[in-house]
Write a protein that holds these residues in place. Structure first.
Motif, mmCIF file in Angstrom:
data_model
loop_
_atom_site.group_PDB
_atom_site.id
_atom_site.type_symbol
_atom_site.label_atom_id
_atom_site.label_comp_id
_atom_site.label_asym_id
_atom_site.label_seq_id
_atom_site.Cartn_x
_atom_site.Cartn_y
_atom_site.Cartn_z
ATOM 1 N N MET A 260 0.816 -1.211 0.000
ATOM 2 C CA MET A 260 0.000 0.000 0.000
ATOM 3 C C MET A 260 0.852 1.265 0.000
ATOM 4 N N LYS A 261 2.004 1.201 0.651
ATOM 5 C CA LYS A 261 2.888 2.369 0.652
ATOM 6 C C LYS A 261 3.449 2.643 -0.732
ATOM 7 N N LYS A 262 3.576 1.615 -1.555
ATOM 8 C CA LYS A 262 4.028 1.823 -2.931
ATOM 9 C C LYS A 262 2.977 2.579 -3.749
ATOM 10 N N LEU A 263 1.748 2.555 -3.290
ATOM 11 C CA LEU A 263 0.681 3.318 -3.946
ATOM 12 C C LEU A 263 0.585 4.736 -3.407
ATOM 13 N N GLY A 264 1.277 4.996 -2.296
ATOM 14 C CA GLY A 264 1.245 6.331 -1.713
ATOM 15 C C GLY A 264 0.496 6.434 -0.406
ATOM 16 N N PHE A 265 -0.014 5.314 0.099
ATOM 17 C CA PHE A 265 -0.721 5.336 1.383
ATOM 18 C C PHE A 265 0.280 5.516 2.520
ATOM 19 N N ALA A 266 -0.161 6.200 3.574
ATOM 20 C CA ALA A 266 0.711 6.443 4.721
ATOM 21 C C ALA A 266 0.791 5.238 5.642
ATOM 22 N N GLY A 267 -0.228 4.402 5.630
ATOM 23 C CA GLY A 267 -0.244 3.235 6.500
ATOM 24 C C GLY A 267 -1.482 2.397 6.269
ATOM 25 N N VAL A 268 -1.525 1.238 6.940
ATOM 26 C CA VAL A 268 -2.602 0.268 6.759
ATOM 27 C C VAL A 268 -3.034 -0.280 8.103
ATOM 28 N N ALA A 269 -4.326 -0.582 8.239
ATOM 29 C CA ALA A 269 -4.839 -1.262 9.433
ATOM 30 C C ALA A 269 -5.837 -2.324 9.001
ATOM 31 N N GLU A 270 -5.905 -3.395 9.772
ATOM 32 C CA GLU A 270 -6.891 -4.446 9.524
ATOM 33 C C GLU A 270 -8.238 -4.042 10.113
ATOM 34 N N VAL A 271 -9.292 -4.185 9.347
ATOM 35 C CA VAL A 271 -10.634 -3.883 9.847
ATOM 36 C C VAL A 271 -11.083 -4.928 10.865
ATOM 37 N N SER A 272 -10.400 -6.048 10.915
ATOM 38 C CA SER A 272 -10.740 -7.050 11.928
ATOM 39 C C SER A 272 -10.501 -6.520 13.341
ATOM 40 N N ILE A 273 -9.696 -5.453 13.468
ATOM 41 C CA ILE A 273 -9.571 -4.766 14.769
ATOM 42 C C ILE A 273 -10.940 -4.231 15.177
ATOM 43 N N GLY A 274 -11.604 -3.565 14.228
ATOM 44 C CA GLY A 274 -12.948 -3.069 14.485
ATOM 45 C C GLY A 274 -13.961 -4.187 14.622
ATOM 46 N N ALA A 275 -13.706 -5.317 13.925
ATOM 47 C CA ALA A 275 -14.605 -6.463 14.043
ATOM 48 C C ALA A 275 -14.625 -6.992 15.475
ATOM 49 N N ASP A 276 -13.463 -6.988 16.120
ATOM 50 C CA ASP A 276 -13.417 -7.406 17.530
ATOM 51 C C ASP A 276 -14.283 -6.498 18.398
ATOM 52 N N LEU A 277 -14.190 -5.200 18.161
ATOM 53 C CA LEU A 277 -14.968 -4.254 18.966
ATOM 54 C C LEU A 277 -16.456 -4.361 18.658
ATOM 55 N N CYS A 278 -16.793 -4.555 17.383
ATOM 56 C CA CYS A 278 -18.193 -4.756 17.000
ATOM 57 C C CYS A 278 -18.752 -6.008 17.678
ATOM 58 N N THR A 279 -17.946 -7.055 17.715
ATOM 59 C CA THR A 279 -18.347 -8.302 18.366
ATOM 60 C C THR A 279 -18.692 -8.073 19.829
ATOM 61 N N ILE A 280 -17.821 -7.348 20.513
ATOM 62 C CA ILE A 280 -18.039 -7.087 21.945
ATOM 63 C C ILE A 280 -19.323 -6.294 22.158
ATOM 64 N N GLN A 281 -19.535 -5.268 21.326
ATOM 65 C CA GLN A 281 -20.733 -4.456 21.471
ATOM 66 C C GLN A 281 -21.992 -5.268 21.184
ATOM 67 N N GLU A 282 -21.965 -6.095 20.129
ATOM 68 C CA GLU A 282 -23.141 -6.889 19.805
ATOM 69 C C GLU A 282 -23.409 -7.951 20.869
ATOM 70 N N ALA A 283 -22.357 -8.524 21.425
ATOM 71 C CA ALA A 283 -22.532 -9.527 22.486
ATOM 72 C C ALA A 283 -23.190 -8.895 23.716
ATOM 73 N N ARG A 284 -22.707 -7.732 24.097
ATOM 74 C CA ARG A 284 -23.293 -7.043 25.250
ATOM 75 C C ARG A 284 -24.766 -6.714 24.997
ATOM 76 N N ASP A 285 -25.045 -6.190 23.810
ATOM 77 C CA ASP A 285 -26.420 -5.818 23.481
ATOM 78 C C ASP A 285 -27.336 -7.035 23.457
ATOM 79 N N PHE A 286 -26.844 -8.128 22.883
ATOM 80 C CA PHE A 286 -27.669 -9.329 22.804
ATOM 81 C C PHE A 286 -28.017 -9.839 24.207
ATOM 82 N N LEU A 287 -27.011 -9.937 25.059
ATOM 83 C CA LEU A 287 -27.234 -10.461 26.408
ATOM 84 C C LEU A 287 -28.175 -9.566 27.217
ATOM 85 N N GLU A 288 -28.121 -8.284 26.940
ATOM 86 C CA GLU A 288 -28.963 -7.354 27.690
ATOM 87 C C GLU A 288 -30.394 -7.276 27.153
ATOM 88 N N GLU A 289 -30.550 -7.406 25.830
ATOM 89 C CA GLU A 289 -31.841 -7.097 25.216
ATOM 90 C C GLU A 289 -32.665 -8.293 24.778
#
Length: 508
Positions: A260-289
């Motif tokens: 990606m840096k060869k294309l000119g991007f400054a950096g890269v991140a995996e969206v699976s980082i956000g997937a972990d956080l989405c998982t936690i939020q959905e788990a909490r919501d499911f258990l509560e609701e």
């Protein structure tokens, strides 16, 4: 899934490459007028004969409209003359987001395919039993000159005649784009050409890759992404979990940063980082609701599924998780560290382009590219994947988070998180792929079949691994996703080091 449309795929990807080259090279962008000639002269036979259509002029006209869509401009009307470059000054602006509609039909590329119908083929032998006529509930089948004939005005398309024919002489003909659309959003204009009912469309992109004439395309942001890269503003790419294997074996978790840096991007991140956080939020919501407040809960990460559920089943609006999607959560994390950066989500589908632009939830995503569009950038910059430098893997995302790339992965991640929070709680799950199947799932939910359940919906077969903007066959992607899951020491989402930041990100 759509690899049999090789010639169409080649044209589509060549358009992305040529548009990327134009953007990187800069200068007088009105030379865009030359691209259709360049592309088709390479493909045409000698003396200018057409290779794909009845005339080279029609081929150029269709490619020209695909080029306009690829730089984010609208298709032109065939009723008046306007240059291919008309409006290109607006396309150059880095602040410009595409204007609706996202998915477009190039009407003169459409073959006006016949709609849903059953007809008798030459295989018919005019048998004495006439089972087709006997089972027809509307008496639409008669025997003419010793063969069965279907009266299309009486036919209700039930298919019973086809099922009972001992010679398989009755064929079911469907418009491919219409068949692929799980929202019944493909209609016909007065000339029999396909048109999209945008009140129904959820931008899943299945019509785009199913049309064998290449008459449907979505708008791209390649041009604007490259303009931003060329500016002084840092641009960060966030890669959907299904990126593994899309660009060949050399582009993987270790080398994607250098690529990606060869294309000119400054950096890269995996969206699976956000997937972990989405998982936690959905788990909490499911258990509560569930079931105290809601009879069931549907996952949130697939925008086409989510929008479909709210359009077709408005009574279930509250049942679809309000958790922020992995894309949004990852973008917000990057913005925390790099406030002035532009964020480009790279993923498998068109629908994320709509999600990024919606007004109800701030996405923090500036642009969205599909894997196909990104590959166009790699080819334009002549990136040699064999020379990429590998870096050590960072264990900052879980195996469950990476599993979001395949059907069933979201629900599995949420269930694992629920088990860690409440070990004794039984979590019932049902998952479906394809919007038609998702609709049936919600129809059953309406009957109470899934009370207490976590429901996962994915608009595309195989989940994100077969989105309309993917490159690699979904079965191969699924295997490579499994490999990427084994490469991390983190198994479940609750192990995420970013979990303490979740509430802050959600409440921004």
């Amino acid at each position: 899934m759509f690899e049999n449309y090789e010639s169409l795929v080649k044209i589509r990807r060549n358009v992305f490459t040529e548009v990327a080259k134009l953007a990187y090279e800069g200068g007088d962008y009105r030379r865009i007028e030359e691209i259709p000639y360049k592309m088709l002269n390479q493909a045409a036979k000698k003396n200018g004969q057409a290779k794909y259509r009845e005339s080279i002029f029609l081929e150029r006209a269709i490619v020209s409209e695909r080029i306009r869509l690829a730089i984010g401009l609208p298709v032109r009307s065939a009723d008046e003359h306007t240059p291919l470059a008309d409006g290109i000054e607006e396309a150059v602006k880095t602040s410009r987001y595409y204007e609706p509609p996202l998915v477009n039909v190039i009407d003169f590329a459409c073959n006006a395919c016949p709609e849903d119908s059953y007809f008798v083929t030459d295989v018919c032998v005019g048998c004495l039993a006439n089972p087709c006529a006997n089972v027809c509930p509307k008496n639409a089948i008669s025997i003419v000159n010793g063969r069965s004939v279907i009266n299309q005005e009486l036919c209700i398309k039930c298919g019973r005649c086809k099922d009972v024919c001992p010679y398989n002489a009755i064929s079911h003909r469907e418009r491919p784009c219409q068949k692929a659309c799980g929202m019944d959003a493909i209609e016909s204009d007065e000339f029999g050409k396909a048109k999209i009912n945008y009140d129904k469309c959820v931008s899943c992109g299945m019509c785009i890759v199913s049309c064998p004439f290449g008459a449907i395309a979505d708008k791209s942001q390649i041009f604007q992404v490259i303009q931003t890269i060329k500016s002084e503003r840092p641009v960060y790419a966030i890669m959907a979990p299904s990126f593994v294997g899309q660009f060949g074996p050399k582009v993987n978790l270790r080398t994607i940063d250098d690529a990606m840096k060869k294309l000119g991007f400054a950096g890269v991140a995996e969206v699976s980082i956000g997937a972990d956080l989405c998982t936690i939020q959905e788990a909490r919501d499911f258990l509560e609701e569930v079931p105290s407040k809601l009879k069931f809960m549907g996952t949130s990460c697939c925008p086409s599924w989510s929008v479909m559920a709210k359009k077709v089943f408005p009574e279930f609006k509250e049942n679809i998780s309000m958790a922020l999607t992995p894309m949004v959560l990852t973008a917000r994390l990057i913005k925390k560290e790099h406030k002035d950066a532009a964020i480009v989500f790279v993923g498998p589908c068109s629908a994320k382009k709509l999600e990024a632009s919606r007004k109800s939830v701030r996405s923090d995503v500036d642009f969205v590219l599909t894997f196909e569009e990104l590959m166009g950038m790699f080819v334009a910059k002549e990136v040699d994947f064999n020379t990429l430098e590998a870096k050590p893997l960072e264990n900052i995302t879980s195996a469950d988070g990476r599993g979001f790339a395949v059907a069933g992965g979201v629900a599995k991640a949420v269930v694992e998180a629920c088990k860690e929070i409440e070990p004794n709680r039984e979590i019932k799950v049902h998952a479906e792929q394809g919007l038609n199947n998702c609709k049936k799932m919600l129809q059953d939910a309406k009957k109470g079949v899934y009370d207490g359940y976590l429901l996962e919906g994915m608009a595309c077969p195989f989940g994100c691994a077969s989105g309309a903007g993917t490159i690699t066959q979904p079965t191969k992607t699924k295997a490579l996703v499994a490999l990427s899951q084994r490469e991390t020491t983190m198994k479940h989402s609750l192990e995420s080091a970013f979990e303490p930041k979740l509430d802050e990100l959600v409440n921004e």
